[in-house]
Every structure is written in structure tokens, then in C-alpha cells.
Motif scaffolding. Structure first.
Motif, PDB file in Angstrom:
ATOM      1  N   ALA B 157     -40.615   7.447  36.442  1.00  0.00           N
ATOM      2  CA  ALA B 157     -41.151   6.247  35.816  1.00  0.00           C
ATOM      3  C   ALA B 157     -40.980   6.301  34.296  1.00  0.00           C
ATOM      4  N   LEU B 158     -41.198   7.486  33.701  1.00  0.00           N
ATOM      5  CA  LEU B 158     -41.061   7.598  32.249  1.00  0.00           C
ATOM      6  C   LEU B 158     -39.638   7.286  31.810  1.00  0.00           C
ATOM      7  N   ARG B 159     -38.680   7.782  32.591  1.00  0.00           N
ATOM      8  CA  ARG B 159     -37.280   7.512  32.246  1.00  0.00           C
ATOM      9  C   ARG B 159     -37.006   6.017  32.326  1.00  0.00           C
ATOM     10  N   LEU B 160     -37.557   5.394  33.370  1.00  0.00           N
ATOM     11  CA  LEU B 160     -37.328   3.962  33.535  1.00  0.00           C
ATOM     12  C   LEU B 160     -38.051   3.152  32.453  1.00  0.00           C
ATOM     13  N   ALA B 161     -39.176   3.709  31.958  1.00  0.00           N
ATOM     14  CA  ALA B 161     -39.983   2.954  30.990  1.00  0.00           C
ATOM     15  C   ALA B 161     -39.406   3.011  29.584  1.00  0.00           C
ATOM     16  N   LEU B 162     -38.483   3.947  29.352  1.00  0.00           N
ATOM     17  CA  LEU B 162     -38.049   4.208  27.985  1.00  0.00           C
ATOM     18  C   LEU B 162     -37.480   2.966  27.287  1.00  0.00           C
ATOM     19  N   GLY B 163     -36.614   2.235  27.972  1.00  0.00           N
ATOM     20  CA  GLY B 163     -36.020   1.044  27.370  1.00  0.00           C
ATOM     21  C   GLY B 163     -37.082   0.026  26.982  1.00  0.00           C
ATOM     22  N   GLY B 164     -38.022  -0.193  27.875  1.00  0.00           N
ATOM     23  CA  GLY B 164     -39.092  -1.154  27.609  1.00  0.00           C
ATOM     24  C   GLY B 164     -39.978  -0.707  26.459  1.00  0.00           C
ATOM     25  N   SER B 224     -31.960   5.383  20.948  1.00  0.00           N
ATOM     26  CA  SER B 224     -30.709   5.458  21.715  1.00  0.00           C
ATOM     27  C   SER B 224     -30.377   6.901  22.046  1.00  0.00           C
ATOM     28  N   HIS B 225     -30.606   7.791  21.059  1.00  0.00           N
ATOM     29  CA  HIS B 225     -30.357   9.216  21.295  1.00  0.00           C
ATOM     30  C   HIS B 225     -31.234   9.737  22.436  1.00  0.00           C
ATOM     31  N   THR B 226     -32.540   9.410  22.327  1.00  0.00           N
ATOM     32  CA  THR B 226     -33.480   9.893  23.343  1.00  0.00           C
ATOM     33  C   THR B 226     -33.091   9.366  24.712  1.00  0.00           C
ATOM     34  N   GLU B 227     -32.702   8.108  24.730  1.00  0.00           N
ATOM     35  CA  GLU B 227     -32.361   7.507  26.006  1.00  0.00           C
ATOM     36  C   GLU B 227     -31.168   8.235  26.619  1.00  0.00           C
ATOM     37  N   ARG B 232     -29.188  11.850  31.023  1.00  0.00           N
ATOM     38  CA  ARG B 232     -28.125  12.778  31.381  1.00  0.00           C
ATOM     39  C   ARG B 232     -28.115  12.968  32.896  1.00  0.00           C
ATOM     40  N   GLY B 233     -26.961  12.925  33.468  1.00  0.00           N
ATOM     41  CA  GLY B 233     -26.862  13.159  34.907  1.00  0.00           C
ATOM     42  C   GLY B 233     -27.072  11.910  35.734  1.00  0.00           C
ATOM     43  N   PHE B 234     -27.337  10.766  35.053  1.00  0.00           N
ATOM     44  CA  PHE B 234     -27.456   9.509  35.797  1.00  0.00           C
ATOM     45  C   PHE B 234     -26.264   8.634  35.456  1.00  0.00           C
ATOM     46  N   SER B 235     -25.733   7.968  36.458  1.00  0.00           N
ATOM     47  CA  SER B 235     -24.603   7.092  36.182  1.00  0.00           C
ATOM     48  C   SER B 235     -25.110   5.837  35.488  1.00  0.00           C
TER      49      SER B 235
END
Lengths: 226, 237
Positions: B157-164, B224-227, B232-235
Motif C-alpha cells: 500500500a505504501l508503494r502504491l500511495a507514493l504517487g498520491g 521521483s528518485h524515491t519513487e 525497483r523490480g516492478f514493471s
């Protein structure tokens, strides 16, 4: 909450609502075509034009609207060239006009972003097909790209409309009395801070609901699968 | 003209005043965002679990704050609290420190209240977007609830939330300018003071705009860097 307060506050807020509505309507009526034009320029092949439109959008999206409104209203009035030009001075010299200009310029940048993504998401094949049919650039845009992009962009644009209504509150910082301006005045007049906040919120929520519903209706009207 | 600029910005020190304002802006933005996120996570969880009453309360808060202008929220918190804060401070003999710290504290609270409402939506969306299959897999492995949550749900969820969250942060840093209307000495207020005294509003408001732009541009690059790091490892797409 006393009834006296409501009957005292609502007439003021209704007057303010008229101004808020005025700014928002102009924001949509002028900002939407402006934003679409910017989006088209940004996706065009002309390097210089698309770069400058990119920069415009980055600047207006990267700075607070409050700064923009102050630069327009307080900043530009400092230049004698602007003071002496009657047309520009008519726009910039009046606080309501300056607020409308700021809202239009600001929402234009965000709208451009929405429509740019929509234009970029169009299937390449469709555009190539219309070119293969010998359609001119304008005809391709008018009959193929634009109708599809509008449908793609509409859901995102409906939240932009809600943002326009909210951003119009910044007009109160340059002495335009719209809903928030009246709310501030009523708060310091009556000291019933919470009550005024609730009444004012009801005004804004109502406006948002109305604009969201009407855009939903447009969306449904434009939708291909009925 | 360029000579005037040097005198105004450096010799009279207005440039430094603006920079000091920018630090306050950054501090208010960071603290407000941090507090907003910290409060938003549990609220989003309540909303996500669909706990009755709590869930509706969270929804109501989020709809209200996202539906009204930030300026109005700031007026509510500022005017609504000034009286009892004053009384409290006087009662305990902190009159002076209350006067100076008060706009800052309320500014942070207001910014937090706004960013929290938006963050709730981001986290809720991210939690909802965690693939059901993964949760079922965790269940079939008989992982305890808290392990599933901390080792499966939350990281995804945290990875998905990053953009928002990036969007919320961009909005938050710009919203800090609104606190200037109740007298907090941040970037916008410093610019207004400088503009008033030197009578060159165009220069100082443009300078403030430039600094805000620098703040948003720098944080955009960092995000952008953090994202990229998180993804990493996701297409892509």
C-alpha cells in the motif's frame, strides 16, 4: 445554533455566493478553452511553442495561487506601461477582474495537464487512420482527437471545477467580497466562529455537489455506451 | 535597475528576509504534512475496515475539508482558538511566548488538518488497490492478522500511495502560503512586508513565486528518485 444567526448570516453569504459563482463561471468558460489550447500547443510538433507552454504550465502549477493573484493585482500595477494601457488596466486594476484573470490563468495550466494526458492517451492507430483517409490536421483534431479526448478528460476535469470554486476564495485576499470574504467578516463580527463555518461550508458543499452532478450528466450524455 | 536590485535584496537584507520566510514555509509544510500523514494512516485504516460510525465520521471529515477552501479552514482554526489559547497562556503566565508561537502552531495544525484529509483518500485508495490474491495467499499460509498487515498489506500500500502523497505534498507546500493571511511570518508574508516597505511589490512577489517554484521543483525531483527506488523490480505501467 440560533436561528437569528442563520437569518443574519445567510443573506450576506448569498451575496457572496453570487461573486463566487461569477468568478467560477468565468473560470470555467475562459479557463477551459484556454487550457485545451495550451494542451494542444504542448502536444504540437513545434518545439519552441510546446516548450514555452510546458514552462507556463510548470510555473503556474508550481507556485501557490495566492502568489499569482498578488503578482497580478499588486505587482503588475507597479509598471507604468500597464497603468497607461486602458485595456490591461481595466483587467488588472480592478480587484474582481484581477481575481478572475488569476483563476483563469491558474486553472488553464491544470486543465492543460488534464487534456494533455487525454490527448497523449489516444490510440495512435486512430490518428493514423484519419491521416490515411486524407483528413486535414484540423479535421483530425475536430472529428477524431477532440471528441475522444473530451470524454477521456471529463472525470478529471470535474474535480478541477470543484477546485476552481474553492480557489475563487482567494479573491477575498484582494478585497473581493465573495463567500469566504463575507465568512471572515461575519466571524469577526459575531464571534460565532463554528456556526459561521458550518453555514459557509454548506454553501461550498452545495456548489460542489451541483457542479459535480451537472458534469456527471454531461459525462453521461457524451458517453458512447448508453 | 540591477544596482537597485542588489541594494534592495542584499544591502537592505530583504533577500535574506525572504530566505528566512522560505525556511519557515518549509518547516510548516514539512511538520504539517508529517502530522497529517501520521493522523491519516489510522483514520484511513478505520475507513478501510469499514468500522461503522468511525468510518462515516472519517468520510464526513474528509469530504468537508476537501470541499471547502483551505482559507476557510484556516479562519476556523485561527479565529476559533485564539480566545481560549490567550486565556490559557495568560493563566499560566506564558503570554509573550504564546503571542509569538501561536500563529506557527495554528498554522501547522491547519496545514495538517488539510493535508490529512487528502492523505486519507490516498491511503484508502492504496489499501483498496492491494491485490486480493496476495491477501488470500497470506491467509492460506495462516499468517496472523498483524503479520499479514505489516508484512504484506502495508508495504504494498505504501508503494502504491507514493504517487498520491507526492501530489498531496505539492498541494501542502503551496497551501502554506494561505497561513500568511492570519499573520504567520512565512515566505508570502515576508514578501508582503518587503513589498509594502520598499514599494516594489512586483519584484518581491515574483521573488516569492520563484522560491515557491524552487521548493516544489526540488521536492518533485526528490520524489521521483524515491519513487524509482520503491518501484525497483516492478514493471512500468
Amino acid at each position: 445554533m440560533e436561528l437569528d444567526l442563520v437569518t443574519y448570516a445567510v443573506p450576506f453569504l448569498l451575496v457572496g455566493a453570487k461573486t463566487t459563482l461569477l468568478i467560477s463561471v468565468f473560470g470555467v468558460a475562459l479557463g477551459l478553452p484556454f487550457g485545451i489550447a495550451l494542451a494542444v500547443i504542448r502536444t504540437s510538433r513545434n518545439r519552441i511553442l510546446s516548450r514555452s507552454a510546458d514552462i507556463y504550465c510548470a510555473v503556474f502549477r508550481g507556485t501557490p495561487m495566492l502568489v499569482q493573484i498578488f503578482v497580478i493585482y499588486y505587482g503588475l500595477g507597479q509598471l507604468s506601461a500597464i497603468r497607461s494601457n486602458p485595456v490591461i488596466w481595466w483587467i488588472v486594476g480592478d480587484s474582481l477582474h484581477a481575481a478572475i484573470l488569476a483563476v483563469v490563468l491558474n486553472t488553464g495550466a491544470y486543465t492543460a495537464e488534464i487534456f494533455r494526458t487525454a490527448l497523449l492517451s489516444l490510440p495512435r492507430g486512430l490518428v493514423e487512420a484519419s491521416q490515411a483517409c486524407g483528413m486535414s490536421v484540423w479535421a483530425t483534431f475536430r472529428h477524431v482527437k477532440f471528441p475522444l479526448a473530451v470524454r477521456q478528460a471529463l472525470p478529471a476535469y470535474s474535480s478541477e471545477v470543484a477546485i476552481i470554486v474553492k480557489e475563487s476564495s482567494l479573491a477575498s485576499t484582494i478585497t473581493v467580497l465573495e463567500i469566504t470574504g463575507y465568512a471572515k467578516r461575519l466571524m469577526s463580527e459575531t464571534f460565532a466562529i463554528m456556526d459561521i463555518f458550518i453555514i459557509t461550508s454548506a454553501f461550498y458543499l452545495m456548489m460542489n455537489v451541483i457542479s459535480l452532478i451537472s458534469l456527471k450528466l454531461i459525462e453521461r450524455k457524451l458517453s458512447f455506451d448508453k | 535597475m540591477s544596482f537597485d536590485l542588489w541594494v534592495l535584496l542584499v544591502e537592505r537584507g530583504w533577500g535574506f528576509a525572504l530566505l528566512r520566510g522560505a525556511t519557515v514555509t518549509l518547516a510548516v509544510g514539512l511538520l504539517g504534512m508529517l502530522a497529517g500523514v501520521i493522523v491519516a494512516v489510522p483514520l484511513a485504516l478505520l475507513r478501510w475496515r469499514r468500522l461503522p460510525i468511525f468510518s462515516q465520521a472519517v468520510d464526513g471529515y474528509s469530504i468537508l475539508v476537501r470541499g471547502v477552501p483551505g482559507l476557510l479552514v484556516i479562519y476556523l482554526l485561527f479565529f476559533g482558538s485564539i480566545e481560549w489559547v490567550q486565556r490559557l497562556a495568560t493563566a499560566f503566565g506564558y503570554q509573550n511566548s504564546a503571542d509569538s508561537a501561536y500563529p506557527f502552531v495554528i498554522g501547522v495544525v491547519a496545514i495538517a488538518a488539510i493535508s490529512c484529509a487528502y492523505s486519507i483518500e490516498v491511503f484508502r485508495g492504496a489499501l483498496d488497490a492491494v491485490p486480493v490474491g496476495l491477501l488470500e495467499a497470506a491467509k492460506s499460509l495462516a499468517l496472523p492478522t498483524h503479520v499479514t498487515f505489516f508484512r504484506v498489506t502495508l508495504p504494498i500500500a505504501l508503494r502504491l500511495a507514493l504517487g498520491g502523497l507526492n501530489n498531496v505534498w505539492q498541494m501542502t507546500i503551496k497551501d502554506t502560503s494561505l497561513v500568511s493571511v492570519v499573520g504567520m511570518q512565512e515566505l508570502m508574508r515576508s514578501a508582503a512586508i518587503a513589498a509594502g516597505i520598499t514599494r516594489s511589490p512586483l519584484l518581491f512577489y515574483c521573488a516569492a513565486a520563484g522560491m515557491f517554484f524552487a521548493l516544489t521543483a526540488i521536492s518533485q525531483t526528490l520524489f521521483s528518485h524515491t519513487e524509482r527506488l520503491f518501484n525497483r523490480g516492478f514493471s512500468r505501467g
